[in-house]
Design an enzyme around this catalytic site. Structure first.
Site, PDB file in Angstrom:
ATOM      1  N   HIS A   1      -4.425   0.911  41.333  1.00 13.73           N
ATOM      2  CA  HIS A   1      -3.113   0.528  40.819  1.00 13.73           C
ATOM      3  C   HIS A   1      -3.289  -0.748  40.005  1.00 13.73           C
ATOM      4  O   HIS A   1      -3.995  -1.678  40.427  1.00 13.73           O
ATOM      5  CB  HIS A   1      -2.147   0.219  41.968  1.00 13.73           C
ATOM      6  CG  HIS A   1      -1.825   1.374  42.863  1.00 13.73           C
ATOM      7  ND1 HIS A   1      -0.680   2.130  42.725  1.00 13.73           N
ATOM      8  CD2 HIS A   1      -2.487   1.890  43.930  1.00 13.73           C
ATOM      9  CE1 HIS A   1      -0.653   3.065  43.674  1.00 13.73           C
ATOM     10  NE2 HIS A   1      -1.733   2.934  44.428  1.00 13.73           N
TER      11      HIS A   1
ATOM     12  N   ASN B   1      -5.507   1.629  47.644  1.00 12.09           N
ATOM     13  CA  ASN B   1      -5.278   1.975  49.042  1.00 12.09           C
ATOM     14  C   ASN B   1      -6.308   3.012  49.488  1.00 12.09           C
ATOM     15  O   ASN B   1      -6.517   4.004  48.797  1.00 12.09           O
ATOM     16  CB  ASN B   1      -3.870   2.556  49.209  1.00 12.09           C
ATOM     17  CG  ASN B   1      -2.790   1.554  48.858  1.00 12.09           C
ATOM     18  OD1 ASN B   1      -2.855   0.395  49.272  1.00 12.09           O
ATOM     19  ND2 ASN B   1      -1.811   1.970  48.076  1.00 12.09           N
TER      20      ASN B   1
ATOM     21  N   VAL C   1      -2.613   9.770  47.967  1.00 10.84           N
ATOM     22  CA  VAL C   1      -3.315  10.769  47.148  1.00 10.84           C
ATOM     23  C   VAL C   1      -4.819  10.595  47.359  1.00 10.84           C
ATOM     24  O   VAL C   1      -5.371   9.527  47.074  1.00 10.84           O
ATOM     25  CB  VAL C   1      -2.957  10.599  45.657  1.00 10.84           C
ATOM     26  CG1 VAL C   1      -3.700  11.637  44.829  1.00 10.84           C
ATOM     27  CG2 VAL C   1      -1.450  10.711  45.448  1.00 10.84           C
TER      28      VAL C   1
ATOM     29  N   ASP D   1       2.267   5.167  36.590  1.00 15.48           N
ATOM     30  CA  ASP D   1       2.709   5.679  37.885  1.00 15.48           C
ATOM     31  C   ASP D   1       4.099   6.281  37.743  1.00 15.48           C
ATOM     32  O   ASP D   1       4.976   5.732  37.070  1.00 15.48           O
ATOM     33  CB  ASP D   1       2.708   4.545  38.926  1.00 15.48           C
ATOM     34  CG  ASP D   1       2.781   5.073  40.341  1.00 15.48           C
ATOM     35  OD1 ASP D   1       1.767   4.964  41.070  1.00 15.48           O
ATOM     36  OD2 ASP D   1       3.856   5.599  40.736  1.00 15.48           O
TER      37      ASP D   1
ATOM     38  N   HIS E   1      -7.929   5.868  43.192  1.00 12.61           N
ATOM     39  CA  HIS E   1      -7.098   5.359  42.101  1.00 12.61           C
ATOM     40  C   HIS E   1      -6.904   3.864  42.282  1.00 12.61           C
ATOM     41  O   HIS E   1      -6.748   3.375  43.397  1.00 12.61           O
ATOM     42  CB  HIS E   1      -5.751   6.081  42.022  1.00 12.61           C
ATOM     43  CG  HIS E   1      -5.011   6.179  43.324  1.00 12.61           C
ATOM     44  ND1 HIS E   1      -5.380   7.066  44.321  1.00 12.61           N
ATOM     45  CD2 HIS E   1      -3.940   5.508  43.791  1.00 12.61           C
ATOM     46  CE1 HIS E   1      -4.540   6.941  45.332  1.00 12.61           C
ATOM     47  NE2 HIS E   1      -3.659   5.989  45.046  1.00 12.61           N
TER      48      HIS E   1
HETATM   49  P1  AMP Z   1      -1.295   5.659  47.027  1.00 14.56           P
HETATM   50  O1  AMP Z   1      -0.191   5.472  48.006  1.00 14.56           O
HETATM   51  O2  AMP Z   1      -2.111   4.412  46.821  1.00 14.56           O
HETATM   52  O3  AMP Z   1      -2.132   6.887  47.316  1.00 14.56           O
HETATM   53  O4  AMP Z   1      -0.588   5.852  45.624  1.00 14.56           O
HETATM   54  C1  AMP Z   1      -0.254   7.088  45.072  1.00 14.56           C
HETATM   55  C2  AMP Z   1       0.562   6.787  43.843  1.00 14.56           C
HETATM   56  O5  AMP Z   1       0.603   7.946  43.038  1.00 14.56           O
HETATM   57  C3  AMP Z   1       2.008   6.392  44.115  1.00 14.56           C
HETATM   58  O6  AMP Z   1       2.251   5.100  43.554  1.00 14.56           O
HETATM   59  C4  AMP Z   1       2.816   7.488  43.419  1.00 14.56           C
HETATM   60  O7  AMP Z   1       4.006   7.010  42.838  1.00 14.56           O
HETATM   61  C5  AMP Z   1       1.831   7.978  42.378  1.00 14.56           C
HETATM   62  N1  AMP Z   1       2.033   9.337  41.910  1.00 14.56           N
HETATM   63  C6  AMP Z   1       2.218  10.450  42.662  1.00 14.56           C
HETATM   64  N2  AMP Z   1       2.336  11.526  41.875  1.00 14.56           N
HETATM   65  C7  AMP Z   1       2.210  11.092  40.588  1.00 14.56           C
HETATM   66  C8  AMP Z   1       2.242  11.726  39.316  1.00 14.56           C
HETATM   67  N3  AMP Z   1       2.434  13.050  39.196  1.00 14.56           N
HETATM   68  N4  AMP Z   1       2.087  10.972  38.209  1.00 14.56           N
HETATM   69  C9  AMP Z   1       1.900   9.640  38.328  1.00 14.56           C
HETATM   70  N5  AMP Z   1       1.865   8.974  39.498  1.00 14.56           N
HETATM   71  C10 AMP Z   1       2.014   9.687  40.610  1.00 14.56           C
END
Ligand code: AMP
Length: 119
Positions: A106, A91, A100, A33, A104
């Site tokens: 975590h 999430n 996003v 992340d 995904h």
């Molecule tokens: P969520 O809030 O569960 O959708 O998590 C999205 C996650 O994506 C967050 O923890 C961000 O820090 C991570 N994130 C966003 N852009 C990138 C990226 N380019 N590379 C790695 N992680 C990312």
């Protein structure tokens, strides 16, 4: 939430932007992340265009579903998170705080992770 093919993880999968990759196979990608919320913070994603776990479980093949779970376990083992423990979290949607719109998982570890929810 509809799948947006311009989301950041879709762009990573297409090689349009870099990631700090840990592991990749035919169906999954694991990378660190960009804004870690624990000593170890990894994201594991399917390569297919799925928004959420409900979407994934309804539309993905058994092979894709198995691959995602196997990759999560592999990363936990490979990063030596098993002995001290770790946490997975995903999430979904508005109430889940999903930022996003590409499924995904975590994977957090490397330190005590505190309570499950902050409220
Ligand atoms: P969520 O809030 O569960 O959708 O998590 C999205 C996650 O994506 C967050 O923890 C961000 O820090 C991570 N994130 C966003 N852009 C990138 C990226 N380019 N590379 C790695 N992680 C990312």
């Amino acid at each position: 939430m509809a799948y947006d093919s311009e989301n950041i993880f879709a762009r990573i999968l297409r090689g349009e932007i870099p990631c700090n990759k840990i592991y990749e196979d035919d169906h999954t990608l694991a990378f660190y992340d960009i804004a870690p919320q624990a000593e170890t913070h990894v994201l594991v994603i399917p390569k297919g265009a799925y928004v959420s776990l409900d979407d994934f479980s309804e539309h993905a093949s058994d092979v894709e579903i198995a691959a995602l779970i196997k990759t999560v376990g592999k990363i936990a083992r490979d990063l030596n998170l098993v002995e001290d423990g770790y946490r997975i979290l995903s999430n979904m949607g508005k109430n889940g705080g999903q930022e996003v719109p590409h499924l995904h998982i975590h994977l957090f570890g490397g330190e005590p992770l505190g309570p499950m929810l902050t409220k």
